[in-house]
Motif scaffolding. Structure first.
Motif, PDB file in Angstrom:
ATOM      1  N   LEU A  52       0.812  -1.220   0.000  1.00  0.00           N
ATOM      2  CA  LEU A  52       0.000   0.000   0.000  1.00  0.00           C
ATOM      3  C   LEU A  52       0.850   1.278   0.000  1.00  0.00           C
ATOM      4  N   LYS A  76      -9.106  -2.575   6.865  1.00  0.00           N
ATOM      5  CA  LYS A  76      -8.603  -3.701   6.088  1.00  0.00           C
ATOM      6  C   LYS A  76      -9.090  -3.535   4.657  1.00  0.00           C
ATOM      7  N   PHE A  77      -8.469  -4.283   3.765  1.00  0.00           N
ATOM      8  CA  PHE A  77      -8.911  -4.288   2.370  1.00  0.00           C
ATOM      9  C   PHE A  77      -9.578  -5.621   2.069  1.00  0.00           C
ATOM     10  N   PRO A 278     -11.635 -10.837   2.872  1.00  0.00           N
ATOM     11  CA  PRO A 278     -10.477 -10.015   3.219  1.00  0.00           C
ATOM     12  C   PRO A 278      -9.290 -10.303   2.297  1.00  0.00           C
ATOM     13  N   GLU A 279      -8.625  -9.253   1.821  1.00  0.00           N
ATOM     14  CA  GLU A 279      -7.469  -9.371   0.934  1.00  0.00           C
ATOM     15  C   GLU A 279      -6.300  -9.938   1.744  1.00  0.00           C
ATOM     16  N   LEU A 282      -2.494  -8.188   1.920  1.00  0.00           N
ATOM     17  CA  LEU A 282      -2.189  -6.906   2.561  1.00  0.00           C
ATOM     18  C   LEU A 282      -2.396  -7.018   4.063  1.00  0.00           C
ATOM     19  N   VAL A 283      -1.664  -6.243   4.827  1.00  0.00           N
ATOM     20  CA  VAL A 283      -1.859  -6.237   6.275  1.00  0.00           C
ATOM     21  C   VAL A 283      -2.784  -5.068   6.627  1.00  0.00           C
ATOM     22  N   PRO A 284      -3.376  -5.098   7.822  1.00  0.00           N
ATOM     23  CA  PRO A 284      -4.309  -4.027   8.181  1.00  0.00           C
ATOM     24  C   PRO A 284      -3.618  -2.666   8.281  1.00  0.00           C
ATOM     25  N   VAL A 285      -4.433  -1.630   8.187  1.00  0.00           N
ATOM     26  CA  VAL A 285      -3.945  -0.264   8.387  1.00  0.00           C
ATOM     27  C   VAL A 285      -4.552   0.230   9.686  1.00  0.00           C
TER      28      VAL A 285
END
Lengths: 480, 95
Positions: A52, A76-77, A278-279, A282-285
């Motif tokens: 990201l 999250k994505f 959930p993608e 990618l890790v959470p933001v």
């Protein structure tokens, strides 16, 4: 005939002004040769992993705060799965059930009546590639060509509440939203180029009904005019169906600009089965208070605040101020011109009058306007100081459009300096008095108005260059 | 039965998979076996436990907004079955 109430909600996609895409380092530059800003990530190559772009989160927070939203701390994505060649991965990385911003609003005013329109949510996602069709339209093409330069460019999807009740309100919402996005510098907002896009959900219901009617989603609205025309068309189409005893079908329709109609695109039933999850790549933001408060502290002046400043500090009427602040570039031009002017109201009048007329005639924007703001400010000051009459100022303005010269330079070159030399003016005054004995007699007999005619004659003889104040003074002295 | 033959047909359609008629029953049965197995998890009391979309103890893995070259135009189109106007040629996209 039944009276119907129109219900409109808008989904706006704003392309963020980042230098690189959302999940890879490819450039976001517009207008390049197709498939030149691409890499394994945005081409959906197996094994390529997204990372990201921090600026995307930064812009999303800034937008949320400017629109009065609550910024969500955990983000999250998700993958939105669908098969369409505009995304090579067969899914779009988006945010499903936990968008970065919730709540929020946009204030509009129509004919002096204020209304607050709700914003449901804002989420981050990636743009899709661009399909160029072989035929004239999507429906008549046998095949298409895909350009992935745009695939992965970061977007904010801004979803409104179904709060609008007319095309005019929808337009006002879009105009306000566009102004805010421009002011906070997160989006180019070029509707024609597609950096700001709008889909409209439109339904109608009989007056007094408790539930909204079935809606149609209209896509391909790439101008304010298209938005307004499409809503007006769609409302009439739905009315005709209901009046015939039929039912509006929930579907996606496309706006056909050339024919001024909306056309059915595809059934939504199956398309809606996006199987979000959930993608995992990618890790959470996680956004903490310090981050939010830092962005809040850096928020620039917003259109509403600027409007207030123009009214309170620069003394503009509210309506004039609203026209100036509608475009950030125009508001910036105003500020820059005022910095070099003694008459802010006159600057505004020039901008909304002669300058806007020129922009419209040439079909250009204020960014392309040839006159520097400080020069417009100087011109206004020359009028204020009595150096130029407003009539001669228009002549100077016409020259300023042709060449990048200061008004002072042009006044000299055109020989328009006001004559304030008492001797020279006195000579003309004497001539005029000798040529107009009747007016002199009238004035002496107490007809004060006669002096206006005499002033006019002197100005005419001096080709507008005599200082009017001095002309007045000398005439009075000589007729005593 | 959690899912029916009809559900399997639908999911296969969404996934662009062709499942032979003869194998439909078999797939449906296997789908149900998987779902029944997952049911074991449903028996666990998850009251007050936050959903866990991610198991890694990390967050905020960012990239700075600095452009880097990707692949060339020619490389990008190397795998395209057909090329038209510098793009990936694809069949008609709307029914």
């Amino acid at each position: 005939m039944t009276n119907y109430i129109t219900v409109i909600g808008l989904e706006v996609h704003a392309e963020l002004k980042t230098k690189t895409k959302a999940f890879c380092s490819c450039s976001t530059e517009f207008g390049s040769l197709p498939n030149t800003h691409v890499c394994p990530v945005c081409l959906g190559m197996p094994g390529a992993l997204p990372v990201l772009n921090k600026q995307v989160v930064e812009f999303a927070i800034r937008t949320g705060l400017a629109l009065g939203c609550d910024i969500q701390k955990f983000n999250k994505f998700d993958r939105k799965n669908y098969f369409y060649p505009d995304l090579a991965k067969n899914y779009q990385i988006s945010q499903f059930d936990q968008p970065i911003c919730l709540g929020g609003h946009i204030d509009i005013e129509i004919d002096g009546v204020p209304k607050r329109l709700g914003i449901t949510r804002i989420h981050m996602e990636e743009d899709a590639g661009k399909l160029n069709h072989s035929g004239a339209t999507i429906s008549t093409s046998d095949f298409s060509s895909v350009d992935y330069n745009r695939a992965g460019v970061p977007l904010l999807e801004i979803v409104s509440e179904p709060d609008m009740r007319s095309a005019e309100e929808a337009r006002a919402y879009m105009e306000q939203l566009k102004a805010i996005l421009e002011y906070i510098d997160v989006c180019d907002c070029k509707m024609q180029e597609g950096s700001l896009r709008c889909d409209a959900n439109i339904s109608i219901m009989p007056e007094g009904a408790k539930e909204f009617g079935t809606r149609a989603e209209i896509k391909n609205l790439n101008s304010f005019r298209a938005l307004v025309r499409a809503i007006e068309y769609e409302v009439e189409r739905q009315k005709a169906i209901l009046e015939d005893g039929g039912h509006v079908v929930q579907e996606t329709r496309t706006w056909d600009e050339a024919n001024g109609v909306t056309l059915s695109m595809r059934s939504k039933e199956e398309a809606h089965d996006y199987r979000y999850f959930p993608e995992p790549d990618l890790v959470p933001v996680e956004i903490d208070d310090a981050w939010i408060e830092r962005v809040r502290g850096e928020l620039p002046e917003l259109p509403a605040q600027r409007l207030e400043r123009l009214v309170e500090k620069h003394g503009l009427p509210k309506y004039d101020a609203s026209l100036i602040v509608a475009t950030k570039a125009m508001a910036d031009y105003f500020d820059a011109a005022c910095a070099n002017s003694k008459d802010d109201k006159a600057v505004s009048n020039w901008l909304l009058g002669d300058v806007s007329a020129y922009l419209n005639a040439e079909n250009i924007t204020i960014e392309q306007f040839p006159v520097k703001p400080e020069n417009l400010g100087e011109l206004v000051t020359l009028i204020k100081d009595g150096v130029l009459s407003s009539k001669l100022a228009k002549k100077v303005f016409a020259e300023m459009l042709k060449a990048d010269k200061t008004p002072k330079q042009l006044v000299k070159e055109l020989g328009l300096e006001q004559v304030s030399d008492e001797g020279a003016i006195a000579a003309i005054v004497d001539e005029v008095l000798a040529e107009n004995p009747q007016s002199v007699a009238d004035y002496k007999a107490g007809k004060d108005k006669a002096i206006g005619f005499l002033v006019g004659q002197v100005m005419k003889k001096s080709r507008g260059k005599a200082n009017p104040g001095m002309v007045n003074k000398l005439l009075k002295e000589k007729m005593q | 039965m959690k899912v029916t033959v009809k559900d399997v047909e639908h999911i296969a359609g969404l996934s662009r998979l062709t499942i032979p008629e003869s194998e439909m029953e078999k797939f449906t049965e296997q789908f149900n076996q998987i779902l029944n197995y997952a049911d074991i998890l449903e028996k666990i009391d998850t009251e007050g436990i936050e959903p866990t979309p991610y198991v890694l103890p990390i967050s905020n893995a960012f990239r700075e907004d600095v452009p880097q070259p990707g692949v060339t135009h020619e490389e990008a189109l190397e795998n395209a079955p057909a090329v038209y106007n510098d793009g990936f040629k694809v069949p008609r996209v709307i029914e």
